[in-house]
Design a protein around this motif. Structure first.
Motif, short mmCIF file in Angstrom:
data_model
loop_
_atom_site.label_atom_id
_atom_site.label_comp_id
_atom_site.label_asym_id
_atom_site.label_seq_id
_atom_site.Cartn_x
_atom_site.Cartn_y
_atom_site.Cartn_z
N ILE A 54 107.47 149.77 78.94
CA ILE A 54 106.41 150.27 78.96
C ILE A 54 105.34 149.47 80.18
CG2 ILE A 54 104.09 150.84 77.56
CD1 ILE A 54 105.60 151.40 75.26
N SER A 55 105.53 148.32 79.78
CA SER A 55 104.44 147.61 80.88
C SER A 55 105.18 147.65 82.24
CB SER A 55 104.57 146.01 80.68
OG SER A 55 105.64 145.36 80.57
N HIS A 56 106.67 147.64 82.39
CA HIS A 56 107.16 147.93 83.67
C HIS A 56 106.60 149.29 84.38
CE1 HIS A 56 110.50 149.02 86.46
NE2 HIS A 56 110.39 147.76 86.77
N PHE A 57 106.75 150.26 83.50
CA PHE A 57 106.19 151.58 84.06
C PHE A 57 104.82 151.82 84.48
CE2 PHE A 57 104.45 155.95 83.82
CZ PHE A 57 105.35 156.41 84.74
N MET A 58 104.00 150.89 83.74
CA MET A 58 102.53 150.87 83.88
C MET A 58 102.05 150.20 85.03
SD MET A 58 100.96 150.10 80.00
CE MET A 58 99.11 150.20 80.84
N ARG A 60 104.79 148.57 87.43
CA ARG A 60 105.78 148.81 88.54
C ARG A 60 106.14 150.07 89.08
NH1 ARG A 60 106.15 144.58 90.94
NH2 ARG A 60 108.23 145.37 91.94
N ARG A 61 106.39 151.23 87.94
CA ARG A 61 106.86 152.36 88.31
C ARG A 61 107.79 152.62 89.21
NH1 ARG A 61 100.52 154.83 88.40
NH2 ARG A 61 99.75 153.60 86.77
N GLU A 62 108.86 151.90 89.03
CA GLU A 62 109.98 151.87 89.91
C GLU A 62 111.01 152.84 89.35
OE1 GLU A 62 111.72 148.36 90.97
OE2 GLU A 62 110.03 147.24 91.52
N ALA A 193 105.08 165.75 94.65
CA ALA A 193 103.48 165.51 94.23
C ALA A 193 103.38 164.53 92.99
CB ALA A 193 103.08 166.86 93.95
N ILE A 194 104.40 164.64 92.11
CA ILE A 194 104.33 163.88 90.79
C ILE A 194 104.61 162.36 91.30
CG2 ILE A 194 105.03 163.05 88.67
CD1 ILE A 194 105.68 166.14 88.25
N GLY A 195 105.46 162.15 92.41
CA GLY A 195 105.70 160.77 92.69
C GLY A 195 104.64 160.18 93.51
N ARG A 196 103.88 160.93 94.30
CA ARG A 196 102.78 160.35 95.15
C ARG A 196 101.74 160.31 94.05
NH1 ARG A 196 102.52 160.84 100.68
NH2 ARG A 196 104.50 161.49 101.60
N TRP A 197 101.32 160.99 93.14
CA TRP A 197 100.51 160.85 92.26
C TRP A 197 100.18 159.79 91.48
CZ3 TRP A 197 95.63 163.44 91.72
CH2 TRP A 197 94.99 163.11 90.56
N PHE A 198 101.55 159.38 90.89
CA PHE A 198 101.83 158.16 89.99
C PHE A 198 102.43 156.90 90.61
CE2 PHE A 198 101.99 161.80 86.96
CZ PHE A 198 101.14 161.35 85.94
N TYR A 199 102.48 157.07 92.08
CA TYR A 199 102.95 156.11 92.96
C TYR A 199 104.30 155.70 92.32
CZ TYR A 199 98.09 155.63 94.35
OH TYR A 199 96.77 155.98 94.64
#
Length: 227
Positions: A54-58, A60-62, A193-199
């Motif tokens: 959860i922290s990784h996604f918040m 890092r978002r890899e 669009a989702i990828g760019r929005w959430f980095y």
């Protein structure tokens, strides 16, 4: 007395209305320090899921991390399917631990930790030596989790070994699937669009991500200082 006996027989025939979530249902004998330590070890899957992914996604978002977490979820679904298919009972201590309403083969804790250790080890083979050293620590934790589930009475030795084997094999299969099939969609997801929005990003092509980010952070700070 006969009425009391009939009531006890009736109560025994009624299935329990409450059921525990076995992933967090951990008990040990009061005063047993080894049991206390292994009870905390038994919660490693919870710490990895909540604290790690959860922290990784918040922060890092890899995409690799997302695929990793998705694989663990699929692995747990597979574990439940196998458990219901085999329907092997837990050891006799399940009555004291109140876990007799769930099956024991294979151990989901062992499967989880060995999947985690396998995927992480395969992934860091392409990374820096420091990453490989960090991944090596996942194996002692996986074996300690196996030990904890037997010591605390939740599983038999064959049940935890079965979980370890399933986790190891499926971890390798999922790594191959994620990096040969899913990885080809990473650029498309990044540019969506989702990828760019959430980095959302993919850094698996960078050998040493820590050094890469460190160098870029320093360069950006120097640039700000000179502007």
């Amino acid at each position: 007395m006969s009425g009391a006996g009939e009531y006890q027989e009736m109560a025994a025939s009624v299935p329990p209305a409450l059921k525990a979530i076995t992933l967090t249902h951990v008990r040990y004998h009061r005063g047993d320090r080894v049991g206390l330590f292994l009870a905390w070890v038994s919660l490693i899957p919870v710490f990895i899921s909540l604290g790690g992914f959860i922290s990784h996604f918040m922060f890092r978002r890899e995409l690799q991390g997302i695929c990793f977490a998705l694989g663990l979820l699929v692995s747990q679904v597979l574990n439940e399917l196998i458990k219901h298919s085999v329907a092997q009972s837990r050891p006799a201590s399940c009555e004291l631990l109140e876990t007799c309403d769930s099956h024991g083969w294979p151990s989901s804790h062992a499967q989880y930790t060995f999947f985690f250790a396998t995927y992480l080890s395969l992934f860091v083979l392409r990374r820096s030596p420091a990453s490989r050293v960090m991944a090596a620590f996942s194996w002692p934790l996986a074996f300690l989790t196996m030990l904890s589930r037997v010591y605390l009475g939740y599983h038999t030795v064959p049940q935890v070994f079965a979980g370890a084997v399933v986790g190891l094999v499926f971890g390798a299969i999922w790594y191959w699937f994620a990096n040969t099939f899913l990885a080809q969609y990473f650029p498309m997801i990044e540019e969506s669009a989702i990828g760019r929005w959430f980095y959302i990003k993919d850094t698996s092509h960078i050998q040493d991500v820590l050094k890469f980010e460190y160098d870029n952070a320093r360069a950006a700070r120097k640039k700000v200082a000179t502007d």
